[in-house]
Motif scaffolding. Structure first.
Motif, PDB file in Angstrom:
ATOM      1  N   ILE A  49      28.489 -21.814   4.982  1.00 54.66           N
ATOM      2  CA  ILE A  49      29.701 -22.471   4.467  1.00 54.66           C
ATOM      3  C   ILE A  49      29.391 -23.169   3.143  1.00 54.66           C
ATOM      4  O   ILE A  49      30.139 -23.039   2.165  1.00 54.66           O
ATOM      5  CB  ILE A  49      30.269 -23.469   5.495  1.00 54.66           C
ATOM      6  N   ALA A  50      28.296 -23.895   3.107  1.00 53.05           N
ATOM      7  CA  ALA A  50      27.914 -24.587   1.875  1.00 53.05           C
ATOM      8  C   ALA A  50      27.685 -23.588   0.746  1.00 53.05           C
ATOM      9  O   ALA A  50      28.093 -23.823  -0.396  1.00 53.05           O
ATOM     10  CB  ALA A  50      26.656 -25.422   2.117  1.00 53.05           C
ATOM     11  N   ALA A  51      27.058 -22.453   1.058  1.00 48.57           N
ATOM     12  CA  ALA A  51      26.820 -21.424   0.046  1.00 48.57           C
ATOM     13  C   ALA A  51      28.135 -20.795  -0.420  1.00 48.57           C
ATOM     14  O   ALA A  51      28.326 -20.562  -1.619  1.00 48.57           O
ATOM     15  CB  ALA A  51      25.889 -20.350   0.592  1.00 48.57           C
ATOM     16  N   ALA A  52      29.037 -20.521   0.500  1.00 51.09           N
ATOM     17  CA  ALA A  52      30.322 -19.921   0.134  1.00 51.09           C
ATOM     18  C   ALA A  52      31.135 -20.870  -0.743  1.00 51.09           C
ATOM     19  O   ALA A  52      31.780 -20.447  -1.705  1.00 51.09           O
ATOM     20  CB  ALA A  52      31.113 -19.544   1.388  1.00 51.09           C
ATOM     21  N   ARG A  53      31.091 -22.143  -0.433  1.00 51.47           N
ATOM     22  CA  ARG A  53      31.796 -23.121  -1.266  1.00 51.47           C
ATOM     23  C   ARG A  53      31.148 -23.232  -2.640  1.00 51.47           C
ATOM     24  O   ARG A  53      31.840 -23.352  -3.650  1.00 51.47           O
ATOM     25  CB  ARG A  53      31.860 -24.469  -0.572  1.00 51.47           C
ATOM     26  N   ALA A  54      29.824 -23.206  -2.697  1.00 50.60           N
ATOM     27  CA  ALA A  54      29.131 -23.235  -3.993  1.00 50.60           C
ATOM     28  C   ALA A  54      29.484 -21.994  -4.805  1.00 50.60           C
ATOM     29  O   ALA A  54      29.677 -22.082  -6.020  1.00 50.60           O
ATOM     30  CB  ALA A  54      27.618 -23.325  -3.777  1.00 50.60           C
ATOM     31  N   ASN A  55      29.588 -20.856  -4.141  1.00 54.06           N
ATOM     32  CA  ASN A  55      29.962 -19.618  -4.818  1.00 54.06           C
ATOM     33  C   ASN A  55      31.382 -19.713  -5.381  1.00 54.06           C
ATOM     34  O   ASN A  55      31.632 -19.315  -6.523  1.00 54.06           O
ATOM     35  CB  ASN A  55      29.860 -18.437  -3.853  1.00 54.06           C
ATOM     36  N   LEU A  56      32.310 -20.258  -4.604  1.00 55.31           N
ATOM     37  CA  LEU A  56      33.688 -20.413  -5.073  1.00 55.31           C
ATOM     38  C   LEU A  56      33.756 -21.395  -6.245  1.00 55.31           C
ATOM     39  O   LEU A  56      34.437 -21.132  -7.243  1.00 55.31           O
ATOM     40  CB  LEU A  56      34.595 -20.877  -3.938  1.00 55.31           C
ATOM     41  N   TYR A 100      43.731 -21.836  -4.508  1.00 56.64           N
ATOM     42  CA  TYR A 100      42.290 -22.099  -4.487  1.00 56.64           C
ATOM     43  C   TYR A 100      41.942 -23.269  -3.570  1.00 56.64           C
ATOM     44  O   TYR A 100      40.881 -23.276  -2.949  1.00 56.64           O
ATOM     45  CB  TYR A 100      41.748 -22.305  -5.898  1.00 56.64           C
ATOM     46  N   GLY A 101      42.815 -24.245  -3.467  1.00 56.08           N
ATOM     47  CA  GLY A 101      42.591 -25.351  -2.542  1.00 56.08           C
ATOM     48  C   GLY A 101      42.591 -24.886  -1.092  1.00 56.08           C
ATOM     49  O   GLY A 101      41.721 -25.259  -0.307  1.00 56.08           O
ATOM     50  N   LEU A 102      43.563 -24.049  -0.737  1.00 55.29           N
ATOM     51  CA  LEU A 102      43.601 -23.505   0.626  1.00 55.29           C
ATOM     52  C   LEU A 102      42.404 -22.610   0.903  1.00 55.29           C
ATOM     53  O   LEU A 102      41.820 -22.661   1.988  1.00 55.29           O
ATOM     54  CB  LEU A 102      44.906 -22.732   0.853  1.00 55.29           C
ATOM     55  N   LEU A 103      42.030 -21.805  -0.059  1.00 51.35           N
ATOM     56  CA  LEU A 103      40.860 -20.945   0.102  1.00 51.35           C
ATOM     57  C   LEU A 103      39.620 -21.790   0.369  1.00 51.35           C
ATOM     58  O   LEU A 103      38.833 -21.492   1.275  1.00 51.35           O
ATOM     59  CB  LEU A 103      40.667 -20.077  -1.140  1.00 51.35           C
ATOM     60  N   TYR A 104      39.456 -22.857  -0.384  1.00 60.24           N
ATOM     61  CA  TYR A 104      38.307 -23.756  -0.215  1.00 60.24           C
ATOM     62  C   TYR A 104      38.330 -24.418   1.162  1.00 60.24           C
ATOM     63  O   TYR A 104      37.306 -24.508   1.841  1.00 60.24           O
ATOM     64  CB  TYR A 104      38.330 -24.803  -1.325  1.00 60.24           C
ATOM     65  N   LEU A 105      39.507 -24.879   1.580  1.00 56.49           N
ATOM     66  CA  LEU A 105      39.622 -25.561   2.867  1.00 56.49           C
ATOM     67  C   LEU A 105      39.466 -24.614   4.057  1.00 56.49           C
ATOM     68  O   LEU A 105      38.987 -25.023   5.120  1.00 56.49           O
ATOM     69  CB  LEU A 105      40.961 -26.292   2.956  1.00 56.49           C
ATOM     70  N   LEU A 106      39.880 -23.364   3.907  1.00 57.51           N
ATOM     71  CA  LEU A 106      39.812 -22.413   5.019  1.00 57.51           C
ATOM     72  C   LEU A 106      38.490 -21.653   5.096  1.00 57.51           C
ATOM     73  O   LEU A 106      38.266 -20.913   6.051  1.00 57.51           O
ATOM     74  CB  LEU A 106      40.978 -21.422   4.932  1.00 57.51           C
ATOM     75  N   ARG A 109      36.604 -19.151   8.313  1.00 56.85           N
ATOM     76  CA  ARG A 109      36.275 -17.747   8.076  1.00 56.85           C
ATOM     77  C   ARG A 109      34.765 -17.501   8.201  1.00 56.85           C
ATOM     78  O   ARG A 109      34.330 -16.543   8.831  1.00 56.85           O
ATOM     79  CB  ARG A 109      36.763 -17.318   6.699  1.00 56.85           C
ATOM     80  N   ILE A 110      33.964 -18.386   7.628  1.00 53.48           N
ATOM     81  CA  ILE A 110      32.518 -18.213   7.667  1.00 53.48           C
ATOM     82  C   ILE A 110      31.993 -18.346   9.095  1.00 53.48           C
ATOM     83  O   ILE A 110      31.143 -17.559   9.527  1.00 53.48           O
ATOM     84  CB  ILE A 110      31.812 -19.210   6.719  1.00 53.48           C
ATOM     85  N   ARG A 158      23.620 -27.745  -4.853  1.00 52.00           N
ATOM     86  CA  ARG A 158      23.059 -28.764  -3.954  1.00 52.00           C
ATOM     87  C   ARG A 158      22.690 -28.166  -2.611  1.00 52.00           C
ATOM     88  O   ARG A 158      21.756 -28.592  -1.964  1.00 52.00           O
ATOM     89  CB  ARG A 158      24.051 -29.897  -3.741  1.00 52.00           C
ATOM     90  N   SER A 159      23.443 -27.152  -2.194  1.00 49.00           N
ATOM     91  CA  SER A 159      23.219 -26.543  -0.883  1.00 49.00           C
ATOM     92  C   SER A 159      22.043 -25.579  -0.872  1.00 49.00           C
ATOM     93  O   SER A 159      21.613 -25.146   0.187  1.00 49.00           O
ATOM     94  CB  SER A 159      24.488 -25.820  -0.437  1.00 49.00           C
TER      95      SER A 159
END
Length: 166
Positions: free
Chosen positions: A8-15, A69-75, A79-80, A126-127
């Motif tokens: 999750i941390a990696a996916a958020r960093a990627n986004l 993009y906010g919903l994508l980040y929150l969801l 998904r992960i 950071r992740s």
């Protein structure tokens, strides 16, 4: 083991990396210009002030970008977590080692060795570190898996390797 939290941390960093990229800003700029043009055409067609309609459509576009993009980040966590639970390969530990030549990963499924030139680029967050095979696919070395000093050593190797930092 690459658990769901690390993914999750990696996916958020990627986004976040994507949203800061030139490609994303160009796409958003094109979308904004299209909305401005639609607003101008609509304003002229209705006999109203085109500037007003351009501002309305531009504001709508900005709100849509923020919402999407906010919903994508929150969801992302939901998904992960689902993807991690579906994939048996992520349920087993992976040992990664690196050198000036490249990185190797070993798990119960086998071993892979890749030269730094086989990667598209890398991103430090950071992740942890994300190693990209292309614009969309990456592998992760989570910060939580790195001992003291390993992150700095890996960063130094990556910077010396000539691999593109994304």
């Amino acid at each position: 083991m690459l658990d769901a939290d690390a993914q999750i941390a990696a996916a958020r960093a990627n986004l976040r990396r994507y949203l800061r990229s030139r490609r994303a800003w160009i796409r958003m700029g094109i979308g904004l210009l299209l909305m401005l043009a639609i607003g101008a055409v609509l304003g002229v067609a209705l006999g109203d002030d085109p500037l007003w309609w351009m501002l309305v459509f531009a504001a709508e576009m900005i709100v849509l970008f923020l919402l999407i993009y906010g919903l994508l980040y929150l969801l992302l966590p939901r998904r992960i977590r689902r993807l991690v639970s579906q994939s048996a390969i992520w349920q087993r530990p992976v040992e990664a080692t690196w050198s000036a030549a490249g990185m190797s990963a070993r798990s119960a499924h086998g071993e892979t060795e890749l030269a730094w030139g086989d990667y598209h680029g890398w991103h430090a967050a950071r992740s942890g570190f994300l190693f990209y095979f292309n614009d969309q696919q990456y592998q992760v070395v989570p910060a939580s898996a790195l001992a003291a000093g390993q992150a700095e050593a890996l960063r130094a190797i990556l910077e010396a390797s000539g691999l593109r930092r994304l």
